[in-house]
Design a protein around this motif. Structure first.
Motif, PDB file in Angstrom:
ATOM      1  N   THR A 191       3.154  52.381  27.787  1.00 49.99           N
ATOM      2  CA  THR A 191       2.586  51.115  27.310  1.00 49.99           C
ATOM      3  C   THR A 191       3.531  50.440  26.330  1.00 49.99           C
ATOM      4  O   THR A 191       3.733  49.224  26.367  1.00 49.99           O
ATOM      5  CB  THR A 191       1.225  51.355  26.645  1.00 49.99           C
ATOM      6  N   ALA A 192       4.143  51.237  25.450  1.00 49.30           N
ATOM      7  CA  ALA A 192       5.080  50.672  24.477  1.00 49.30           C
ATOM      8  C   ALA A 192       6.311  50.088  25.161  1.00 49.30           C
ATOM      9  O   ALA A 192       6.870  49.087  24.709  1.00 49.30           O
ATOM     10  CB  ALA A 192       5.496  51.743  23.475  1.00 49.30           C
ATOM     11  N   ARG A 193       6.736  50.694  26.262  1.00 48.45           N
ATOM     12  CA  ARG A 193       7.939  50.208  26.941  1.00 48.45           C
ATOM     13  C   ARG A 193       7.652  48.999  27.813  1.00 48.45           C
ATOM     14  O   ARG A 193       8.456  48.065  27.891  1.00 48.45           O
ATOM     15  CB  ARG A 193       8.546  51.330  27.801  1.00 48.45           C
ATOM     16  N   PHE A 194       6.512  49.028  28.522  1.00 48.03           N
ATOM     17  CA  PHE A 194       6.252  48.006  29.540  1.00 48.03           C
ATOM     18  C   PHE A 194       5.125  47.043  29.194  1.00 48.03           C
ATOM     19  O   PHE A 194       4.968  46.009  29.839  1.00 48.03           O
ATOM     20  CB  PHE A 194       5.912  48.676  30.876  1.00 48.03           C
ATOM     21  N   GLY A 195       4.306  47.398  28.197  1.00 45.82           N
ATOM     22  CA  GLY A 195       3.151  46.563  27.884  1.00 45.82           C
ATOM     23  C   GLY A 195       1.884  47.210  28.406  1.00 45.82           C
ATOM     24  O   GLY A 195       1.886  47.958  29.369  1.00 45.82           O
ATOM     25  N   GLY A 196       0.772  46.904  27.745  1.00 44.40           N
ATOM     26  CA  GLY A 196      -0.488  47.523  28.127  1.00 44.40           C
ATOM     27  C   GLY A 196      -1.408  46.549  28.826  1.00 44.40           C
ATOM     28  O   GLY A 196      -1.031  45.863  29.766  1.00 44.40           O
ATOM     29  N   ALA A 197      -2.656  46.447  28.339  1.00 46.68           N
ATOM     30  CA  ALA A 197      -3.630  45.559  28.946  1.00 46.68           C
ATOM     31  C   ALA A 197      -3.156  44.119  28.870  1.00 46.68           C
ATOM     32  O   ALA A 197      -2.457  43.717  27.935  1.00 46.68           O
ATOM     33  CB  ALA A 197      -4.975  45.710  28.244  1.00 46.68           C
ATOM     34  N   ALA A 198      -3.520  43.321  29.851  1.00 45.77           N
ATOM     35  CA  ALA A 198      -3.066  41.935  29.908  1.00 45.77           C
ATOM     36  C   ALA A 198      -3.794  41.093  28.860  1.00 45.77           C
ATOM     37  O   ALA A 198      -5.000  41.219  28.653  1.00 45.77           O
ATOM     38  CB  ALA A 198      -3.301  41.367  31.305  1.00 45.77           C
ATOM     39  N   ASP A 199      -3.027  40.229  28.181  1.00 44.13           N
ATOM     40  CA  ASP A 199      -3.609  39.271  27.253  1.00 44.13           C
ATOM     41  C   ASP A 199      -2.666  38.074  27.175  1.00 44.13           C
ATOM     42  O   ASP A 199      -1.815  37.895  28.043  1.00 44.13           O
ATOM     43  CB  ASP A 199      -3.886  39.902  25.884  1.00 44.13           C
ATOM     44  N   VAL A 200      -2.780  37.269  26.121  1.00 47.18           N
ATOM     45  CA  VAL A 200      -1.955  36.052  26.037  1.00 47.18           C
ATOM     46  C   VAL A 200      -0.813  36.198  25.048  1.00 47.18           C
ATOM     47  O   VAL A 200       0.021  35.310  24.916  1.00 47.18           O
ATOM     48  CB  VAL A 200      -2.804  34.817  25.692  1.00 47.18           C
ATOM     49  N   GLY A 201      -0.780  37.312  24.297  1.00 48.20           N
ATOM     50  CA  GLY A 201       0.341  37.543  23.403  1.00 48.20           C
ATOM     51  C   GLY A 201       0.251  36.859  22.054  1.00 48.20           C
ATOM     52  O   GLY A 201       1.253  36.329  21.567  1.00 48.20           O
ATOM     53  N   VAL A 202      -0.937  36.863  21.444  1.00 51.94           N
ATOM     54  CA  VAL A 202      -1.072  36.313  20.093  1.00 51.94           C
ATOM     55  C   VAL A 202      -1.752  37.344  19.200  1.00 51.94           C
ATOM     56  O   VAL A 202      -2.492  38.211  19.674  1.00 51.94           O
ATOM     57  CB  VAL A 202      -1.880  34.998  20.066  1.00 51.94           C
ATOM     58  N   THR A 203      -1.489  37.228  17.895  1.00 54.49           N
ATOM     59  CA  THR A 203      -2.199  38.014  16.893  1.00 54.49           C
ATOM     60  C   THR A 203      -3.048  37.051  16.069  1.00 54.49           C
ATOM     61  O   THR A 203      -2.584  35.962  15.712  1.00 54.49           O
ATOM     62  CB  THR A 203      -1.210  38.754  15.974  1.00 54.49           C
ATOM     63  N   LEU A 204      -4.273  37.456  15.803  1.00 50.88           N
ATOM     64  CA  LEU A 204      -5.214  36.567  15.106  1.00 50.88           C
ATOM     65  C   LEU A 204      -5.411  36.991  13.663  1.00 50.88           C
ATOM     66  O   LEU A 204      -5.426  38.185  13.347  1.00 50.88           O
ATOM     67  CB  LEU A 204      -6.562  36.564  15.829  1.00 50.88           C
ATOM     68  N   GLY A 205      -5.563  36.001  12.797  1.00 46.51           N
ATOM     69  CA  GLY A 205      -5.922  36.229  11.410  1.00 46.51           C
ATOM     70  C   GLY A 205      -7.179  35.452  11.077  1.00 46.51           C
ATOM     71  O   GLY A 205      -7.644  34.619  11.865  1.00 46.51           O
ATOM     72  N   ARG A 206      -7.743  35.722   9.905  1.00 47.06           N
ATOM     73  CA  ARG A 206      -8.976  35.022   9.526  1.00 47.06           C
ATOM     74  C   ARG A 206      -8.910  34.647   8.051  1.00 47.06           C
ATOM     75  O   ARG A 206      -8.470  35.433   7.207  1.00 47.06           O
ATOM     76  CB  ARG A 206     -10.200  35.897   9.795  1.00 47.06           C
TER      77      ARG A 206
END
Length: 543
Positions: A191-206
């Motif tokens: 997962t670290a080499r190729f990527g894991g579950a599909a998403d959009v590639g953002v990190t969220l803050g609040r």
């Protein structure tokens, strides 16, 4: 997949849009090879489960067939299996394996292998010939099965521990980097080499106003679509994010690869806008950038399958500064990763030449990795910061840029991890990392043990560093003799010689002094040019 046999490889210089798919790892660096994986079989994990003899036999057979042609030194099936059998004793010290020597040779009785519990003989096996791989695998499986039956300690440890202990004991006799990774941690590594579950590639803050984009992964769909840090995320698929936690909304953003997701975003003080993205499996971001005046700092945390692509994007952005004075590549703490990515990343800023050479017993491990095409930066001065934690792929990049006088290396001696691992996927879902080649820098010196010696050493204290910087402004490189001695080194290199060279700039953890020195060099063209000259042209003149 086995990497194709080649003696020479070239890579284009402009790598925008390039994504490497062949995995070569040095240290977490090597060629990827995969043994056939049984799609039906599942790993044994529960301690109460019976011993899966078929799986055990398949894994051991795949492992030995993968190991024997690839190890740096040649080992017989007897060597590998005999070492691995000590894994039984490691789990239960009462279980012992002994080789019973033949009695009077005139009796012609063949030697035997005994499995014992204390002083009690549990089972005796005929000793296979040294090169009888199938015979030794059958013996190991039978010994494991008998030990499993007789030892509650081994049954309590479980079948996964049984395999892990076998390989741990086997690899204790090889090198520090060959290893077996069980099914569960192997999934995490992949997962670290190729990527894991599909998403959009953002990190969220609040904050008190709601959710916002705190980071955008340069490998993901959001980056390509122009999503920016600081934008407010108001809704996902028309579902309001009001009063939702970042973790909950991150789950909304995940889904099947290539599936559609609608984001409602707003810039501070602007109207909301809808953006349709397609989810993708996104490897973790490994390159991070910030500016300091007209200097750009690019921190590379590791070399994954997308690192060169990330780096190319940031370099492209950096070149939009018409007054760009230099680029600082921060490789401190970078433990390495994908070999091909190190070469490809080097190709972004090195006009042409050999980036690294790998040599091993298996002909498929022997490569001259060369780059050609064009420097994306058009010769912008570069400083590479390293420290005692910089390893493997990161060391390859630093060594290549230094040896070609394309960059000045600042910091301390690096870790010195110059062995390449081939990775084999085992039938249980685990992975086997086997060292199969050594790494040589462009000028022919070995990385293993020696590491990269910087042109400017920051590991001896502030007073010494200031003395070095003053000397550079006067046209002298204080550490030139040490740098030249390291470049003249050749394999095999004695430990005493390695220590003699490294003690002049001992490995240390990077500090702010590295960045201060990098800025001083890049803003003093004469000092930068002098530092480059520490790399010798003619190694025959080096004592």
């Amino acid at each position: 997949m086995i990497v194709p046999s080649m003696s020479h490889r070239s890579f284009p210089r402009s790598m925008a849009g390039y994504a490497a798919r062949v995995l070569l790892l040095l240290g977490t660096l090597g060629a990827v090879a995969a043994a056939p994986v049984d799609p039906v079989a599942t790993p044994e994990t529960a301690t109460s489960s019976p011993l899966n003899i078929g799986m055990l036999s398949n894994v051991l057979s795949s492992a030995l067939n993968f190991l024997q042609p690839r190890t740096l030194e040649s080992y017989s099936a007897r060597d590998l299996c005999w070492w691995g059998l000590d894994g039984l004793t490691a789990i239960d010290p009462a279980i012992v394996i002994e080789e019973v020597p033949p009695p009077d040779p005139q009796t012609r009785k063949p030697p035997a292998i005994q499995l014992m519990s204390g002083q009690r003989v549990l089972r005796t096996f005929p000793r296979p010939g040294d090169t009888d791989t199938a015979g030794w695998i059958a013996l190991v499986v039978s010994a494991m099965q008998e030990a499993w039956t007789q030892s509650t300690t081994i049954r309590a440890a479980g079948s996964t521990a049984l395999l892990q202990s076998f390989f741990d004991e086997l690899f204790n006799h090889l090198d520090p980097y060959s290893r077996y990774v069980g099914p569960a941690p192997a999934v995490q590594d992949r997962t670290a080499r190729f990527g894991g579950a599909a998403d959009v590639g953002v990190t969220l803050g609040r904050d008190d106003r709601g959710l916002f984009i705190s980071a955008v992964n340069a490998n993901g769909p959001a980056w390509t679509a122009g999503v920016n840090v600081g934008q407010r995320l108001l809704a996902v698929d028309s579902r309001s994010t009001r009063n939702q936690s970042p973790e909950s909304v991150a789950h909304w953003l995940s889904g099947p690869s290539d599936s559609r997701v609608l984001l409602t975003l707003a810039d501070p003080g602007r109207r909301r806008a809808n953006l349709v993205l397609h989810r993708a499996s996104v490897p973790p971001q490994t390159v991070f950038a910030y500016t300091h005046g007209h200097l750009v700092v690019l921190r590379v945390t590791s070399f994954s399958t997308e690192t060169a692509e990330e780096l190319s994007q940031y370099i492209d952005q950096s070149m939009q500064d018409t007054k760009l004075a230099g680029i600082i590549l921060d490789l401190r703490g970078d433990r390495g990763g994908v070999l091909q990515q190190a070469v490809t990343a080097t190709a972004l800023v090195l006009d042409h030449g050999v980036a690294v050479v790998t040599n091993g017993r298996d002909q498929r491990a022997n490569h001259i990795w060369a780059v050609q095409g064009g420097d994306m930066t058009k010769g912008v001065p570069i400083v590479v910061m390293v420290d005692g934690r910089t390893a493997s792929a990161a060391e390859i990049m630093a060594a290549a840029l230094a040896d070609h006088r394309r960059a000045v290396v600042i910091g301390s001696a690096t870790l010195g991890k110059g062995l390449v691992q081939a990775i084999g996927q085992m039938p249980d879902g685990g992975e086997l990392f086997v060292t199969w080649s050594r790494v040589l820098a462009p000028l022919g010196w070995p990385l293993q043990g020696l590491g990269v010696i910087p042109q400017i050493c920051t590991a001896r204290g502030e007073a010494d560093l200031q003395h070095s910087l003053r000397a550079l402004r006067d046209g002298q490189v204080v550490d030139a003799p040490t740098v030249r001695a390291s470049r003249a080194a050749r394999y095999p290199l004695s430990v005493s010689r390695i220590l003699d060279i490294r003690r002049n700039c001992p490995a240390a953890i990077g500090t702010d002094a590295d960045l201060d020195a990098a800025q001083a060099i890049l803003t003093t063209p004469g000092a930068y040019k002098t530092a480059l000259s520490a790399i010798p042209d003619d190694l025959s003149a080096v004592p």
